[in-house]
Design a protein around this motif. Structure first.
Motif, mmCIF file in Angstrom:
data_model
loop_
_atom_site.group_PDB
_atom_site.id
_atom_site.type_symbol
_atom_site.label_atom_id
_atom_site.label_comp_id
_atom_site.label_asym_id
_atom_site.label_seq_id
_atom_site.Cartn_x
_atom_site.Cartn_y
_atom_site.Cartn_z
ATOM 1 N N ASP A 1 17.067 -23.863 -67.583
ATOM 2 C CA ASP A 1 15.638 -23.609 -67.733
ATOM 3 C C ASP A 1 14.841 -24.893 -67.504
ATOM 4 O OD1 ASP A 1 13.366 -22.017 -68.342
ATOM 5 O OD2 ASP A 1 13.377 -22.810 -70.404
ATOM 6 N N ASN A 2 15.327 -26.006 -68.045
ATOM 7 C CA ASN A 2 14.662 -27.288 -67.833
ATOM 8 C C ASN A 2 14.682 -27.675 -66.360
ATOM 9 O OD1 ASN A 2 14.139 -27.537 -70.558
ATOM 10 N ND2 ASN A 2 15.968 -28.752 -70.957
ATOM 11 N N ASP A 3 15.817 -27.445 -65.698
ATOM 12 C CA ASP A 3 15.914 -27.764 -64.262
ATOM 13 C C ASP A 3 14.937 -26.923 -63.447
ATOM 14 O OD1 ASP A 3 17.855 -29.627 -64.765
ATOM 15 O OD2 ASP A 3 19.529 -28.315 -64.236
ATOM 16 N N PHE A 4 14.841 -25.629 -63.778
ATOM 17 C CA PHE A 4 13.905 -24.763 -63.056
ATOM 18 C C PHE A 4 12.464 -25.178 -63.312
ATOM 19 C CE2 PHE A 4 17.269 -21.360 -62.733
ATOM 20 C CZ PHE A 4 17.337 -21.413 -61.359
ATOM 21 N N ASP A 5 12.165 -25.593 -64.544
ATOM 22 C CA ASP A 5 10.807 -26.055 -64.848
ATOM 23 C C ASP A 5 10.453 -27.297 -64.042
ATOM 24 O OD1 ASP A 5 10.267 -24.008 -66.586
ATOM 25 O OD2 ASP A 5 10.746 -25.164 -68.399
ATOM 26 N N SER A 6 11.375 -28.260 -63.968
ATOM 27 C CA SER A 6 11.095 -29.480 -63.211
ATOM 28 C C SER A 6 10.983 -29.186 -61.720
ATOM 29 C CB SER A 6 12.170 -30.542 -63.472
ATOM 30 O OG SER A 6 13.419 -30.118 -62.974
ATOM 31 N N THR A 7 11.827 -28.285 -61.220
ATOM 32 C CA THR A 7 11.747 -27.907 -59.805
ATOM 33 C C THR A 7 10.435 -27.186 -59.516
ATOM 34 O OG1 THR A 7 14.145 -27.705 -59.729
ATOM 35 C CG2 THR A 7 12.922 -26.671 -57.956
ATOM 36 N N GLY A 8 10.011 -26.328 -60.437
ATOM 37 C CA GLY A 8 8.737 -25.636 -60.271
ATOM 38 C C GLY A 8 7.577 -26.613 -60.251
ATOM 39 N N GLY A 9 7.624 -27.636 -61.103
ATOM 40 C CA GLY A 9 6.574 -28.656 -61.101
ATOM 41 C C GLY A 9 6.547 -29.432 -59.802
ATOM 42 N N LEU A 10 7.723 -29.791 -59.306
ATOM 43 C CA LEU A 10 7.814 -30.519 -58.041
ATOM 44 C C LEU A 10 7.302 -29.674 -56.886
ATOM 45 C CD1 LEU A 10 8.845 -33.091 -56.591
ATOM 46 C CD2 LEU A 10 11.034 -31.920 -56.333
ATOM 47 N N LEU A 11 7.666 -28.403 -56.875
ATOM 48 C CA LEU A 11 7.206 -27.503 -55.819
ATOM 49 C C LEU A 11 5.696 -27.299 -55.906
ATOM 50 C CD1 LEU A 11 8.093 -25.719 -53.472
ATOM 51 C CD2 LEU A 11 8.411 -23.863 -55.104
ATOM 52 N N GLY A 12 5.176 -27.187 -57.107
ATOM 53 C CA GLY A 12 3.733 -27.043 -57.280
ATOM 54 C C GLY A 12 2.977 -28.274 -56.772
ATOM 55 N N ALA A 13 3.509 -29.469 -57.064
ATOM 56 C CA ALA A 13 2.873 -30.698 -56.586
ATOM 57 C C ALA A 13 2.908 -30.770 -55.063
ATOM 58 C CB ALA A 13 3.556 -31.915 -57.199
ATOM 59 N N THR A 14 4.024 -30.365 -54.476
ATOM 60 C CA THR A 14 4.146 -30.382 -53.012
ATOM 61 C C THR A 14 3.169 -29.400 -52.387
ATOM 62 O OG1 THR A 14 6.476 -30.950 -53.214
ATOM 63 C CG2 THR A 14 5.753 -30.087 -51.105
ATOM 64 N N MET A 15 3.041 -28.227 -52.961
ATOM 65 C CA MET A 15 2.090 -27.248 -52.431
ATOM 66 C C MET A 15 0.658 -27.762 -52.563
ATOM 67 S SD MET A 15 3.824 -24.895 -51.118
ATOM 68 C CE MET A 15 2.588 -23.672 -50.823
ATOM 69 N N GLY A 16 0.357 -28.460 -53.643
ATOM 70 C CA GLY A 16 -0.970 -29.053 -53.798
ATOM 71 C C GLY A 16 -1.251 -30.088 -52.722
ATOM 72 N N ARG A 17 -0.264 -30.904 -52.413
ATOM 73 C CA ARG A 17 -0.438 -31.905 -51.344
ATOM 74 C C ARG A 17 -0.641 -31.235 -49.998
ATOM 75 N NH1 ARG A 17 4.460 -35.006 -53.648
ATOM 76 N NH2 ARG A 17 3.483 -36.241 -55.285
ATOM 77 N N LEU A 18 0.100 -30.156 -49.760
ATOM 78 C CA LEU A 18 -0.077 -29.436 -48.496
ATOM 79 C C LEU A 18 -1.476 -28.822 -48.401
ATOM 80 C CD1 LEU A 18 3.356 -27.664 -47.955
ATOM 81 C CD2 LEU A 18 2.324 -29.433 -46.539
ATOM 82 N N ARG A 19 -1.991 -28.295 -49.501
ATOM 83 C CA ARG A 19 -3.344 -27.752 -49.493
ATOM 84 C C ARG A 19 -4.366 -28.848 -49.232
ATOM 85 N NH1 ARG A 19 -2.363 -25.621 -54.514
ATOM 86 N NH2 ARG A 19 -0.879 -23.951 -54.236
ATOM 87 N N THR A 20 -4.159 -30.006 -49.845
ATOM 88 C CA THR A 20 -5.062 -31.135 -49.621
ATOM 89 C C THR A 20 -5.011 -31.572 -48.166
ATOM 90 O OG1 THR A 20 -4.693 -31.866 -51.887
ATOM 91 C CG2 THR A 20 -5.628 -33.471 -50.365
ATOM 92 N N LEU A 21 -3.823 -31.620 -47.600
ATOM 93 C CA LEU A 21 -3.669 -32.023 -46.209
ATOM 94 C C LEU A 21 -4.317 -31.013 -45.275
ATOM 95 C CD1 LEU A 21 -2.364 -34.046 -44.248
ATOM 96 C CD2 LEU A 21 -0.331 -32.602 -44.256
#
Length: 137
Positions: free
Chosen positions: A65-85
Motif C-alpha cells: 500500500d505504501n509503495d502504491f501510494d508513493s508511485t501514485g504521488g510520483l505519477l501525479g507529479a509527472t502528469m502535473g509537469r506534462l500539463r504544465t509543459l
C-alpha cells in the motif's frame, strides 16, 4: 441409580460403583481426555501458525500500500509537469528542438567529413603503393 454388578453393600468412597466398573470408565475417560488434549494442542499450534501468517500478510499488504501510494504521488507529479509543459509556450519548445536538431546535424556532418578525410588519405596511400609496384609505371 443401580447398575449391573453393583451391590447395596458397596463402600461409599467410590460413589456406588464397584472397583471393576469404575476403572473401565476411568480408563475410557483418560483415553478420551488424552485424545482431546492432543487435538487441542494441534488446533493451538495451527491457530498460532495462522496468526503468524496473517501478521506477515498484513505487513506485506501495508508495504505494498505504501509503495502504491508513493508511485501514485510520483505519477501525479509527472502528469502535473506534462500539463504544465502542454500549457506552456510552444515557440520556446520549438526553438529548443531546432537548436538540438542543428547540433545533431553538425555533429553527424563533422563525423562524416572526418571519416571521408581519413578514408581518402588511406585510399590515396593505397593507390600510390599500387602505382609504385606496377612494372609498367
Amino acid at each position: 441409580m443401580r447398575r449391573a454388578g453393583l451391590g447395596d453393600g458397596a463402600p461409599s468412597g467410590n460413589y456406588g460403583y464397584t472397583n471393576s466398573g469404575y476403572s473401565v470408565y476411568e480408563e475410557e475417560n483418560e483415553r478420551l481426555t488424552e485424545s482431546l488434549r492432543t487435538k487441542v494442542s494441534a488446533i493451538k499450534s495451527l491457530s498460532i501458525e495462522i496468526g503468524t501468517e496473517v501478521k506477515n500478510q498484513n505487513k506485506m499488504l501495508s508495504e505494498m500500500d505504501n509503495d502504491f501510494d508513493s508511485t501514485g504521488g510520483l505519477l501525479g507529479a509527472t502528469m502535473g509537469r506534462l500539463r504544465t509543459l502542454s500549457r506552456g509556450s510552444q515557440t520556446k519548445l520549438l526553438c529548443y528542438m531546432m537548436l538540438f536538431s542543428l547540433f545533431v546535424f553538425f555533429v553527424i556532418y563533422w563525423i562524416i567529413k572526418l571519416r571521408l578525410a581519413w578514408g581518402n588519405r588511406n585510399n590515396s596511400d593505397t593507390l600510390l603503393k599500387l602505382f609504385l609496384q606496377c612494372p609498367d609505371g
